[in-house]
Design an enzyme around this catalytic site. Structure first.
Site, PDB file in Angstrom:
ATOM      1  N   LYS A 401       0.910  -1.320   0.039  1.00  0.00           N
ATOM      2  CA  LYS A 401       0.029   0.121   0.026  1.00  0.00           C
ATOM      3  C   LYS A 401       0.744   0.976  -0.113  1.00  0.00           C
ATOM      4  CE  LYS A 401      -4.024   1.990   2.732  1.00  0.00           C
ATOM      5  NZ  LYS A 401      -4.594   1.435   3.803  1.00  0.00           N
ATOM      6  N   HIS A 403      -0.177   4.372   0.571  1.00  0.00           N
ATOM      7  CA  HIS A 403      -0.652   5.336   1.423  1.00  0.00           C
ATOM      8  C   HIS A 403      -1.144   5.031   2.733  1.00  0.00           C
ATOM      9  CE1 HIS A 403      -4.142   3.522  -0.377  1.00  0.00           C
ATOM     10  NE2 HIS A 403      -4.934   3.902   0.589  1.00  0.00           N
TER      11      HIS A 403
END
Length: 525
Positions: A401, A403
């Protein structure tokens, strides 16, 4: 100087790492004919099969007495056939005035040759004393028995006791069996610790209360097996307070098995798993009977339940299926078809039982994306339900991921933790190897892998199965709820009981042939 009965018992328990007491109960229904010779043959077979696993033997005198004079002779021969380093407890439940008790003691110890005996204590210490004249003998006093109507008298309140102090204090009834335990503890001190107690494994609460009264006394806890006693609950209660003196008699669970040796070994292993859990001080107050021994073969009852569950859910299909390897398999397993909440709950309990039975020590469950995510989280819930232990879990994403918290890993911290990877099957081992690399990169220690099914067949270019390759490469234990061996045992058992349909009979033969052609040999130690 010869050892006392309980010294011999402790030495035997240590030498074979077993708390299993094998019951020798030649029921008339189990004998080919109601004769002393048949009773002796029945018991001799059990002794020869179970001697490597037995801490003690417990012949029940009633079944021999029922056969008359030849039954008594059979009892003498049975006791003589027990190896000299294995204690013999004569289950006689004697108890009478001192002169009669003296005659009973002579019969049990000198005539029969046993060194241990079960006794009633209802008539007080006078009825016990004659059995203590032999310094090498030991006795177990009936305290809280395993039969359903034991509560008719044994739980009658005889006084009140105050637990705690101040506003936290509670007044509880002091039950009759607790008074028996207290008195027996005094008698044990009087007779140099040559007295134990009989407390049924069918009542873990009574075991716990008795253990609190006599923390250092041997307890004989019948009721596991045919009577349905809770093995884990019994061990948690009987081995509490740091105690180690618990003996678990099992009779029909071994004598009625197709392979008594295998059944005895399985009971010994199951008891030791329960011992280990008791030592870990996990709160087992609401635990179901999780560790179950084989009912005669390789198959445990929860494994049989799992196979039926997989068949009913059409997760396990029988027929002819072409695999990715090109092999034509007589069965196909697709865990992706466990698609409902109740199905997932059942499945997770089978995983949890497999982990608990293994005795594997771990800190965190890890689920590889994607199937493993649901499995690991569900198994953590199941372990919480069954043991009260709050088990952390974690999983990974296919892609990191970019963010928020970022990274590929989600859930509990893994660094420095002992981790079990939870997945459905290992086909080529690719997902497991990727998980191993990921977990190693964060300094986690992978101690095991838990699967639903192990196909137990060699690879197309290797004599090892995918599971064996993982075990060999990483040195971890791979556990499965069932494997090809258990599938065979399941259908063999159905065929043997006349309950297999035509399709299942065909599947049995096809699976046998498939295993013969592609099955793997066990790894050498």
């Amino acid at each position: 100087m010869a050892m006392s009965f309980f010294e011999c018992l402790e030495a035997r328990v240590k030498s074979v790492d077993s708390l299993l007491c094998v019951g020798l109960d030649p029921h008339g229904a189990q004998l080919q004919e109601a004769t002393g010779a048949a009773a002796y043959k029945f018991c001799k077979r059990l002794i020869e099969a179970t001697a490597p696993y037995a801490a003690a033997y417990k012949p029940n005198i009633a079944f021999f007495e029922a056969l008359g004079t030849e039954g008594w002779q059979a009892l003498l021969e049975v006791v003589q056939s027990v190896p000299s380093d294995i204690p013999v407890i004569l289950d006689a439940k004697r108890g009478d005035i001192s002169t009669t008790a003296d005659a009973y003691a002579t019969a049990c110890f000198k005539s029969v040759g046993a060194t241990g005996v079960t006794l009633h204590g209802y008539m007080g210490v006078d009825s016990v004393a004659p059995f203590m004249r032999d310094p090498h003998a030991g006795a177990f006093i009936l305290c809280k028995t395993s039969n359903p109507s034991s509560a008719d008298f044994q739980t009658i309140p005889c006084s009140l006791s105050t637990i705690g102090s101040g506003c936290q204090s509670r007044v509880l009834p002091w039950l009759l069996y607790e008074e028996v335990a207290r008195r027996a503890g005094e008698w044990g001190t009087q007779y140099q610790d040559r007295i134990g107690l009989v407390v049924g494994a069918t009542d873990p609460d009574a075991l716990k209360r008795v253990r609190a009264i006599v923390p250092d006394m041997w307890i004989l806890a019948p009721g596991i097996g045919a009577q349905g006693g809770d093995l884990i609950g019994a061990c948690a209660a009987g081995l509490s307070k740091g105690a180690s003196k618990l003996l678990l008699p099992i009779s029909r669970g071994i004598s009625q098995a197709r392979d008594p040796a295998e059944a005895a070994e399985a009971f010994r292993v199951a008891i030791n798993v329960a011992r280990k859990q008791a030592r870990s001080q996990v709160d087992m107050s609401n635990v179901e009977s999780l560790v179950e021994a084989p009912r005669g073969g390789a198959l445990k009852s929860f494994q049989s339940d799992f196979i039926r569950f997989a068949l009913d859910s059409e997760v396990l299909l029988l027929g002819s299926f072409t695999l990715k390897s090109g092999r034509v398999s007589p069965y196909f397993f697709n865990a992706g078809k466990f698609t409902s909440g109740l199905a997932l709950k059942k499945l997770s309990h089978f995983y949890a039982r497999t982990l608990l039975e293994s005795g594997l020590v771990f800190d965190v469950l890890f689920g590889p994306a994607y199937k493993g995510i649901t499995l690991a989280s569900a198994v953590a819930v199941a372990l919480g339900e069954l043991t009260g232990r709050d088990v952390p879990f974690a999983y990974d994403r296919k892609e990191a991921k970019d963010h928020g918290e970022g990274g590929r890993l989600v859930g509990a911290a893994l660094s420095g933790k002992r981790v079990v990877i939870v997945d459905d099957v290992i086909t080529a081992g690719t997902a497991i190897r990727e998980s191993m690399q990921l977990l190693t990169s964060v300094q986690a220690e992978v101690v095991g892998v838990a699967l639903a099914l192990d196909r137990q067949e060699r690879g197309t270019d290797s004599p090892l199965s995918a599971v064996q390759s993982v075990e060999q490469q990483y040195g971890v234990q791979v556990l499965s709820v069932v494997g090809l061996r258990e599938l065979l045992e399941f259908f063999m058992e159905k065929a043997g009981n006349g309950k297999a349909g035509d399709g299942e009979k065909e599947a049995l033969e096809a699976i046998r042939e498939y295993r013969a052609q592609y099955g793997v040999a066990p790894l050498q130690a």
